[in-house]
Design an enzyme around this catalytic site. Structure first.
Site, PDB file in Angstrom:
ATOM      1  CB  CYS A  31      -5.244  -1.075   3.958  1.00 47.04           C
ATOM      2  SG  CYS A  31      -4.753   0.665   4.079  1.00 47.04           S
ATOM      3  CG  HIS A  71      -0.788  -1.491   6.209  1.00 45.87           C
ATOM      4  ND1 HIS A  71       0.242  -0.951   5.493  1.00 45.87           N
ATOM      5  CD2 HIS A  71      -1.909  -0.884   5.776  1.00 45.87           C
ATOM      6  CE1 HIS A  71      -0.228  -0.043   4.661  1.00 45.87           C
ATOM      7  NE2 HIS A  71      -1.528   0.007   4.806  1.00 45.87           N
ATOM      8  CD  GLU A  72      -3.785  -2.951   1.059  1.00 46.31           C
ATOM      9  OE1 GLU A  72      -4.383  -1.888   0.943  1.00 46.31           O
ATOM     10  OE2 GLU A  72      -3.463  -3.652   0.083  1.00 46.31           O
ATOM     11  CB  CYS A  92      -0.890  -0.025   1.244  1.00 48.96           C
ATOM     12  SG  CYS A  92      -1.795   1.492   1.573  1.00 48.96           S
ATOM     13  CG  HIS A  93       1.131   5.935  -1.447  1.00 44.47           C
ATOM     14  ND1 HIS A  93       1.111   7.002  -0.569  1.00 44.47           N
ATOM     15  CD2 HIS A  93       1.997   6.285  -2.431  1.00 44.47           C
ATOM     16  CE1 HIS A  93       1.911   7.947  -1.017  1.00 44.47           C
ATOM     17  NE2 HIS A  93       2.465   7.544  -2.141  1.00 44.47           N
ATOM     18  CB  THR A  94       0.179   3.697   4.223  1.00 46.32           C
ATOM     19  OG1 THR A  94      -1.036   4.300   3.792  1.00 46.32           O
ATOM     20  CG2 THR A  94       0.515   4.183   5.620  1.00 46.32           C
ATOM     21  NE  ARG A 114      -8.810   7.251  17.265  1.00 55.57           N
ATOM     22  CZ  ARG A 114      -9.419   8.321  17.767  1.00 55.57           C
ATOM     23  NH1 ARG A 114      -8.982   9.541  17.466  1.00 55.57           N
ATOM     24  NH2 ARG A 114     -10.448   8.186  18.572  1.00 55.57           N
ATOM     25  CB  CYS A 171     -10.673   1.433  18.458  1.00 54.34           C
ATOM     26  SG  CYS A 171     -10.132   0.562  19.943  1.00 54.34           S
ATOM     27  NE  ARG A 221      -3.480  -1.953  -2.265  1.00 53.57           N
ATOM     28  CZ  ARG A 221      -3.303  -0.637  -2.273  1.00 53.57           C
ATOM     29  NH1 ARG A 221      -2.668  -0.059  -3.281  1.00 53.57           N
ATOM     30  NH2 ARG A 221      -3.742   0.108  -1.272  1.00 53.57           N
ATOM     31  CB  CYS A 235     -15.449  -0.200  20.471  1.00 49.97           C
ATOM     32  SG  CYS A 235     -13.803  -0.269  19.710  1.00 49.97           S
ATOM     33  CB  CYS A 285     -10.532  -2.260  22.316  1.00 49.16           C
ATOM     34  SG  CYS A 285     -11.630  -0.927  22.912  1.00 49.16           S
ATOM     35  CB  CYS A 324     -12.970   2.611  23.775  1.00 48.62           C
ATOM     36  SG  CYS A 324     -13.079   2.481  21.976  1.00 48.62           S
TER      37      CYS A 324
END
Length: 382
Positions: A180, A72-73, A50-52, A120, A116, A375, A108, A102, A105
């Site tokens: 993501c 993270h994907e 991913c670009h992130t 987060r 969250c 992707r 959530c 979670c 909270c």
């Protein structure tokens, strides 16, 4: 390696480690510690870039933290669970997510929020929440985590609240991209903009997130989906995602919001902004029709940007909204997004334009840096 034989043990496996900002990742043997309280250890089967990941790997303009394992994907299988984990078990098919749920909270417990308090997204944190330590190491030297997922490793450890259990029949090499960007764009349209059947939608930015937003408009039954992008090479591909018309702001000598208003008899019904460019954000808001128009901001702006528009635009009953991860709660909502794919309502194959073996992970970075494809799937077993 069976889950029974590895539970509670340190696992040695391959991971793509970023030792320095902007330098090619290096495939290393890492040690992955067992999951602690409210954590799960996952065997990652497929991940995508991913670009992130690229943004924080380049470390331009933010706190850099190295050595680090990005990613993270992804899609994988639970290998073992830590103390207190009750709703996941070894063998479950899952999507790890950069944010979390979670369940306790205020966010959530609210039907209106997915932000969250505990889980987060935190791009600066490179350790686990429970003890402030990493689960990755090489010869005793800690290797930092990234957004609680670090999926560029054959095994990783995540907080249980950041792991969505999904239908085991779903192909992980396809649905892994839902953890993501694709869900972010899709949810921005379906959950936040909420276009009605027959409506007109403008999509600003036709990268992966923008194309997912267009896909959401297609699923919703929009009659006109207008893609707005400075790169005309993206227009042909975007037709696969439902875009019916295209506007390149560089082709006009007036603001693009005026162009769109002229095309649509006063403005579009909905717009979704997926670039992070502040001028695109303002245009996305000002191009919606008075009385009922809704604009949704998805892209992340620069820190010093300021959104400027005349208050009359609001008084004339235009609505401006923002969204985070398409307003999906990871554990509660992602399983239903997977089912949209299983029911052939959502098409994912067209987002996947390349595949590489894990040993060739740097090729995925090359593709993204060259602006090629949407992707790229990274196969961990190859």
């Amino acid at each position: 390696m069976s889950a029974q034989s590895t539970a509670g043990q340190v696992i040695r496996c391959k991971a793509a480690v970023a030792w320095e900002a902007g330098k090619p990742l290096v495939i290393e043997e890492v040690e992955v510690a067992p999951p602690q309280e409210m954590e799960v250890r996952l065997k990652i089967l497929f991940t995508s870039l991913c670009h992130t990941d690229v943004y924080f790997w380049e470390a331009k303009g933010q706190t850099s933290l190295f050595p680090r394992i990005f990613g993270h994907e992804a899609g994988g299988i639970v290998e073992s669970v830590g103390e207190g984990v009750t709703h996941l078990k070894p063998g479950d098919h899952v999507l790890p997510v950069f944010t979390g749920e979670c369940g306790n909270c205020r966010h959530c417990k609210s039907k209106e929020s997915n932000m969250c308090d505990l889980l987060r997204i935190n791009t600066d944190r490179g350790v686990m929440l429970s003890d402030g330590k990493t689960r990755f190491s090489i010869n005793g030297k800690p290797i930092y985590h990234f957004v609680g997922t670090s999926t560029f490793s054959e095994y990783t450890v995540a907080h249980v609240g950041s792991v969505a259990k999904i239908n085991p029949a779903a192909p992980l090499d396809k649905v892994c991209i839902l953890s993501c960007g694709i869900s972010t764009g899709l949810g921005a349209t379906l959950n936040v903009a909420k276009p009605t059947k027959g409506s007109t939608v403008a999509i600003f930015g036709l990268g992966a997130v923008g194309l997912a937003a267009a896909e959401g408009a297609r699923i919703a039954g929009a009659s006109r989906i207008i893609g707005v992008d400075l790169n005309p090479n993206r227009f042909e591909e975007a037709k696969k995602f439902g875009c019916t018309e295209f506007v390149n702001p560089k082709d006009h000598n007036k603001p693009v919001q005026e162009v769109l208003a002229e095309m649509t008899n006063g403005g579009v019904d909905r717009s979704v902004e997926c670039t992070g460019n502040i001028n695109a954000m303002i245009s996305a808001f000002e191009c919606v029709h008075d009385g009922w128009g809704v604009a949704v901001l998805v892209g992340v702006p620069n820190r010093d940007d300021a959104f400027k528009t005349h208050p009359v635009n609001f008084l004339n009953e235009r609505t401006l909204k923002g969204t985070f991860f398409g307003n999906y709660k990871p554990r509660s909502d992602l399983p239903s997004v997977v089912e949209k794919y299983m029911n052939k309502e959502l098409e994912l194959e067209k987002f996947i334009t390349q595949q590489v073996a894990f040993r060739d992970i740097n090729k995925a970075f090359d593709y993204m840096l060259a602006g090629e494809g949407i992707r790229c799937i990274i196969r961990m077993d190859a």
